[in-house]
Each structure stands twice: as structure tokens, then as C-alpha cells.
Scaffold this motif. Sequence first.
Motif, PDB file in Angstrom:
ATOM      1  N   ALA A 246     147.343  68.086  49.413  1.00  0.00           N
ATOM      2  CA  ALA A 246     147.351  66.851  48.486  1.00  0.00           C
ATOM      3  C   ALA A 246     147.267  67.461  47.011  1.00  0.00           C
ATOM      4  O   ALA A 246     146.144  68.338  46.870  1.00  0.00           O
ATOM      5  CB  ALA A 246     146.365  66.000  49.005  1.00  0.00           C
ATOM      6  N   PRO A 247     147.904  67.222  46.217  1.00  0.00           N
ATOM      7  CA  PRO A 247     147.666  67.502  44.813  1.00  0.00           C
ATOM      8  C   PRO A 247     146.675  66.572  44.082  1.00  0.00           C
ATOM      9  O   PRO A 247     146.527  66.907  42.896  1.00  0.00           O
ATOM     10  CB  PRO A 247     149.048  67.479  44.151  1.00  0.00           C
ATOM     11  CG  PRO A 247     149.847  66.437  45.004  1.00  0.00           C
ATOM     12  CD  PRO A 247     149.095  66.461  46.322  1.00  0.00           C
ATOM     13  N   GLY A 248     146.361  65.664  44.580  1.00  0.00           N
ATOM     14  CA  GLY A 248     145.520  64.608  44.158  1.00  0.00           C
ATOM     15  C   GLY A 248     144.171  65.286  43.428  1.00  0.00           C
ATOM     16  O   GLY A 248     143.672  66.074  44.176  1.00  0.00           O
ATOM     17  N   LEU A 249     143.753  64.500  42.543  1.00  0.00           N
ATOM     18  CA  LEU A 249     142.485  65.256  41.964  1.00  0.00           C
ATOM     19  C   LEU A 249     141.246  64.622  42.742  1.00  0.00           C
ATOM     20  O   LEU A 249     141.458  63.393  42.835  1.00  0.00           O
ATOM     21  CB  LEU A 249     142.471  65.075  40.485  1.00  0.00           C
ATOM     22  CG  LEU A 249     143.401  65.879  39.609  1.00  0.00           C
ATOM     23  CD1 LEU A 249     143.823  65.216  38.463  1.00  0.00           C
ATOM     24  CD2 LEU A 249     142.847  67.301  39.454  1.00  0.00           C
ATOM     25  N   ARG A 250     140.499  65.275  42.837  1.00  0.00           N
ATOM     26  CA  ARG A 250     139.062  64.570  43.679  1.00  0.00           C
ATOM     27  C   ARG A 250     138.623  63.421  42.656  1.00  0.00           C
ATOM     28  O   ARG A 250     138.505  63.466  41.545  1.00  0.00           O
ATOM     29  CB  ARG A 250     138.123  65.634  44.010  1.00  0.00           C
ATOM     30  CG  ARG A 250     137.502  66.179  42.925  1.00  0.00           C
ATOM     31  CD  ARG A 250     136.572  67.243  43.415  1.00  0.00           C
ATOM     32  NE  ARG A 250     136.198  68.173  42.241  1.00  0.00           N
ATOM     33  CZ  ARG A 250     134.928  67.686  41.703  1.00  0.00           C
ATOM     34  NH1 ARG A 250     134.430  66.664  42.162  1.00  0.00           N
ATOM     35  NH2 ARG A 250     134.373  68.536  40.615  1.00  0.00           N
TER      36      ARG A 250
ATOM     37  N   VAL B 169     119.344  64.174  29.447  1.00  0.00           N
ATOM     38  CA  VAL B 169     120.158  65.034  28.483  1.00  0.00           C
ATOM     39  C   VAL B 169     120.253  64.438  26.928  1.00  0.00           C
ATOM     40  O   VAL B 169     120.158  65.448  26.083  1.00  0.00           O
ATOM     41  CB  VAL B 169     121.428  65.461  29.050  1.00  0.00           C
ATOM     42  CG1 VAL B 169     122.384  66.432  28.473  1.00  0.00           C
ATOM     43  CG2 VAL B 169     121.260  66.023  30.528  1.00  0.00           C
ATOM     44  N   MET B 170     120.712  63.389  27.120  1.00  0.00           N
ATOM     45  CA  MET B 170     121.004  62.735  25.469  1.00  0.00           C
ATOM     46  C   MET B 170     119.621  62.766  24.900  1.00  0.00           C
ATOM     47  O   MET B 170     119.882  62.884  23.560  1.00  0.00           O
ATOM     48  CB  MET B 170     121.504  61.306  25.835  1.00  0.00           C
ATOM     49  CG  MET B 170     122.005  60.613  24.512  1.00  0.00           C
ATOM     50  SD  MET B 170     123.061  61.763  23.606  1.00  0.00           S
ATOM     51  CE  MET B 170     124.620  61.727  24.595  1.00  0.00           C
ATOM     52  N   LEU B 171     118.682  62.449  25.266  1.00  0.00           N
ATOM     53  CA  LEU B 171     117.314  62.322  24.818  1.00  0.00           C
ATOM     54  C   LEU B 171     116.720  63.875  24.260  1.00  0.00           C
ATOM     55  O   LEU B 171     116.107  63.944  23.180  1.00  0.00           O
ATOM     56  CB  LEU B 171     116.083  61.602  25.715  1.00  0.00           C
ATOM     57  CG  LEU B 171     116.198  60.485  25.923  1.00  0.00           C
ATOM     58  CD1 LEU B 171     115.070  59.870  26.900  1.00  0.00           C
ATOM     59  CD2 LEU B 171     116.089  59.350  24.753  1.00  0.00           C
TER      60      LEU B 171
ATOM     61  N   VAL C 232     135.815  61.736  41.059  1.00  0.00           N
ATOM     62  CA  VAL C 232     134.336  62.247  40.373  1.00  0.00           C
ATOM     63  C   VAL C 232     133.502  61.051  40.399  1.00  0.00           C
ATOM     64  O   VAL C 232     133.585  59.960  40.383  1.00  0.00           O
ATOM     65  CB  VAL C 232     134.742  62.696  39.023  1.00  0.00           C
ATOM     66  CG1 VAL C 232     135.391  63.981  38.927  1.00  0.00           C
ATOM     67  CG2 VAL C 232     135.273  61.710  38.065  1.00  0.00           C
ATOM     68  N   GLU C 233     132.119  61.667  40.642  1.00  0.00           N
ATOM     69  CA  GLU C 233     131.029  60.462  40.152  1.00  0.00           C
ATOM     70  C   GLU C 233     130.498  60.692  39.114  1.00  0.00           C
ATOM     71  O   GLU C 233     130.069  61.772  38.446  1.00  0.00           O
ATOM     72  CB  GLU C 233     129.940  60.800  41.229  1.00  0.00           C
ATOM     73  CG  GLU C 233     130.678  60.371  42.520  1.00  0.00           C
ATOM     74  CD  GLU C 233     129.615  60.616  43.980  1.00  0.00           C
ATOM     75  OE1 GLU C 233     128.673  61.021  43.468  1.00  0.00           O
ATOM     76  OE2 GLU C 233     129.952  60.531  45.039  1.00  0.00           O
ATOM     77  N   ALA C 234     129.912  59.318  38.593  1.00  0.00           N
ATOM     78  CA  ALA C 234     129.159  59.363  37.251  1.00  0.00           C
ATOM     79  C   ALA C 234     127.676  59.677  37.568  1.00  0.00           C
ATOM     80  O   ALA C 234     127.046  59.361  38.514  1.00  0.00           O
ATOM     81  CB  ALA C 234     129.289  58.054  36.558  1.00  0.00           C
ATOM     82  N   GLN C 235     127.183  60.457  36.695  1.00  0.00           N
ATOM     83  CA  GLN C 235     125.785  61.002  36.667  1.00  0.00           C
ATOM     84  C   GLN C 235     124.969  60.254  35.663  1.00  0.00           C
ATOM     85  O   GLN C 235     125.460  60.354  34.407  1.00  0.00           O
ATOM     86  CB  GLN C 235     125.718  62.427  36.821  1.00  0.00           C
ATOM     87  CG  GLN C 235     126.549  63.110  37.621  1.00  0.00           C
ATOM     88  CD  GLN C 235     125.817  63.004  39.090  1.00  0.00           C
ATOM     89  OE1 GLN C 235     124.760  63.070  39.162  1.00  0.00           O
ATOM     90  NE2 GLN C 235     126.833  63.242  40.227  1.00  0.00           N
ATOM     91  N   ALA C 236     123.688  59.992  35.943  1.00  0.00           N
ATOM     92  CA  ALA C 236     122.719  59.508  34.776  1.00  0.00           C
ATOM     93  C   ALA C 236     122.394  60.659  34.180  1.00  0.00           C
ATOM     94  O   ALA C 236     121.978  61.561  34.567  1.00  0.00           O
ATOM     95  CB  ALA C 236     121.781  58.727  35.259  1.00  0.00           C
ATOM     96  N   GLY C 237     122.555  60.732  32.737  1.00  0.00           N
ATOM     97  CA  GLY C 237     121.934  61.878  32.118  1.00  0.00           C
ATOM     98  C   GLY C 237     121.366  61.375  30.977  1.00  0.00           C
ATOM     99  O   GLY C 237     121.442  62.012  29.722  1.00  0.00           O
ATOM    100  N   LEU C 238     120.524  60.435  30.852  1.00  0.00           N
ATOM    101  CA  LEU C 238     119.709  60.085  29.659  1.00  0.00           C
ATOM    102  C   LEU C 238     118.778  60.931  29.162  1.00  0.00           C
ATOM    103  O   LEU C 238     118.613  61.196  27.974  1.00  0.00           O
ATOM    104  CB  LEU C 238     119.144  58.694  29.856  1.00  0.00           C
ATOM    105  CG  LEU C 238     118.521  57.971  28.905  1.00  0.00           C
ATOM    106  CD1 LEU C 238     119.814  57.482  27.782  1.00  0.00           C
ATOM    107  CD2 LEU C 238     117.789  56.590  28.997  1.00  0.00           C
TER     108      LEU C 238
END
Lengths: 182, 261
Positions: free
Chosen positions: B148-152, B162-164, B154-160
Motif C-alpha cells: 500500500a503506497p498510502g502514507l500512514r 517544547v514551545m515554552l 499521524v497523530e498530533a502530540q501535545a508539545g506545549l
Amino acid sequence: MADPIKLAYFMAVKEGASYLGGLLVTDTSGIPLDFRYTEPITPTRLQSILYGKSLEPHLKEEVIQKTLLKELKTPPDLFILSATELAGGWSGDAKYPVLAVQKSQEAPLAKVGDAFRAGPRELLLQLAEGAAPLRVMFAASVDAVAQEQAVVKLLEAGYHMDLAEPLERVTAALQSLVVQGS
Amino acid sequence: MFGRMKDAMTDAAETLRRAFAGLTVVEVVPEPFAFACHGAASLAAETREGLQPPVTGCAEMRLLRNAVEGKALAPLRAELRAEAGWARWGAEAEVVRMTPLAGGQVARLAVPPLPRKAQVLGRLEPPARPLPRRLSEPLPKPDVRRMAPGLRLVEAQAGLDVMLAIAVPIRGEDIQHLPKGMWMRYSLQLVRGTGENVRNLEVIGLFRLPRKGVADLRHDPGQSRILVRLEASALRSPRAPFILARRKDDGSLLSCFVEDA
């Protein structure tokens, strides 16, 4: 009392062979309220060959952008992209005005708050005294009325913060995530 | 000039006169007029078949007698005829009567058609003709694999967090546009908060910061802003006006939160 304005900044970057994106929500001071990012996606060689030139737009718009938009619990007042992302096309929701901001080299307008319309979807906005005006480009889905409402919010937020700066922060954060992961 | 020519003519005449002065006259009996008539063979067309060339002859073709082309052509026969010579010179004329041309035989020449195809010469035959052989065993069929050539997804991660970790630039408010009463109130609170004489203070800017959770603060004089690094508690903390000032005598920085109006 009106709800405080929330600005959402979206950025998708390619670091090495991996793609990842981030969505930062800030208040009108630029202080982060939320930040979400996707895991780095590294397409296989076969996928790169099969997708060809459509790989990057597909990843950014269909995979990363939509994944992060699902994470928005409340719609932001303004959804801000980089000029490159907006030029690539916006396929997301039209519940909120989508626009791109860019620092310009134009001469300052007469006074703070002035706006100069450079096109049907583009205008220059004077946010700080003596500084170069900010170039604002709206997505095709934003009509004239929505543009006017967005300008009011931009002026209010631009009084306290540099509206283009959070995109740099998102990029820096994504790059640090790639470094941590490698 | 004419005199010279005249002398030359006179000399020539004298020379001729002297040369023929001693000649004797010989009587020549002229030969009776004989009617000489030489017949000529009548021309005739020779019938030949095919594309054989017409018979022509010329003296030069003798040279080609031994050549292939020369053999195909009839040689030209030449006859040497002696004339009576100088005796009949000027005395009589010889009349040659020729028989009129006789009608020749007419034949139709059929032109053979040109060959439709040129013959190829010099073609080399292969030394041996390869014999086709039939492979008795068929090649095995390849298995089809699915990828299957489809791209898996993805899940979003909380990264506050990292931003702080990244400093947030906060732009200063324009003090000049603040109401005068409000600014006097802020100044009074600054003096009380720092314990410094107001005359020794130079206000750098007024910023709105979270009351709690400011981990680090740096002044960026080039762009009239401060860079703050926040902690997670700062996100829930209310914002309050924050005055940054410099002591005039030693240049050290002073700051304090003031009560909002």
C-alpha cells in the motif's frame, strides 16, 4: 467582556527526509496557549517515487494540516500561515479567516492602523509607528466582509505583538523536535 | 613607306622572273575525258534484336577492336583511293554519280521492359542457420505482492513544554499614549515598589506579563521588547502591567508589577 482573541499559527516543515507540522495557539501578546505537532513522517523510497511531486503538498495539506486541525477544540479568531503555505493552497475549513502575514519592505503608511489594499485578497497594514507595514494575504475562502473583521483583530493583536514572529517560533520548535528524535 | 613596298614588289618580280627564265615548255597530251563513275553501295538498315546497339563504324573504333565494345560494332572499312594526280589537275573534272537512296527494310524493335527488381549481388549467406528450439519448461509465474503506497496516519502530540522552552518576545506598550493619570499612578507604584528616587529612574517600557510563571526575562533594546521564558503556570496566570526601568546612576535594571487601573 469580549473573549480574548486567539491566533492559530500553522507551519509544516521538511527536515532532512522527514515532514512534520505544528500548530501554535497564542493570545494577543504572543504567549502560547497550546501547541500541537505531528510526529515526523518519513516517506519510504517507494512512496517518494509513486507520489512524485505531489508528495510534499499531499503530506502538508492532507496529512499534517488535517490532523492538526482536528486538534483545535475551539476555532481560532485568525488562522495564520506562512505565505508559502498559503500559496500552496488551503484545503482546510473555512470557519475562520485564513491568512498569511509577511514582513514587507514597503514605506510606512501615514499612521498606525492604516490599511492599503494592494489587491482583492492582499493589503498592507501599519501596526507600529515608523515600521514597515505588514503584508496580509487572505485565502480565497475569505470574503470581503470577513477580511474587514479580520483586519480589526489584526490591528488589536498587532498593538501588543509581532504578528509574524510566532511562525518563527513554530519552526524553531519543530526543528528542535527533529533533533531530539534523531 | 609606299616607296619601300614598291621596291619590295619589284625585287619579288625580278626574283620570279629569274627563277622561271630557264624553264622549258613540255607539251602534255591531255588524256581523253573518261567518264569515271564510281557506284556506292546503297545504304541499308540492318535489323537487330533487342537492345543491341546500331552498327556504327569509325576509324577510331579499330583501336577498340579487341575490346568487348569494339567487337559488338562493325569495323569501319576504309579504302585508299589513288587519284590520277597532278596530271588531271585543273583539266578535267571527275563526276561521281550516286544512286539514289533505296528504301530500307523496316522492322519494329520491341523494347523489353526494365527489370522490376534489382538483383542484389554479393550477399553473404550466414555460415549456419540457427535452429529454433522450443523451451519445454515455462518460466514460473511471479507472485504479485501488494504494498500500500498510502502514507500512514499521524497523530498530533501535545508539545506545549517544547514551545515554552523558547523565549517569547513581548512588545512594550507606548507610554506616551497612556492617560496621564494612569501613568502617574504607575510611576508612583514603581517608586514604592523599587524604593528608588523617581529622578534616578528611566522607564524602559511597560509590558503585560503573566503575574506568575516568568522563569527568565531579558531586555532586547534593539527592538524595544523583552524576551521572557515562561513556565506552565504562566499560562493560567492573569496578565498585569510590568514596568522595566533603569537606574540612572549605575545603569542597573529595576522592574516591578503594578496594579492595573
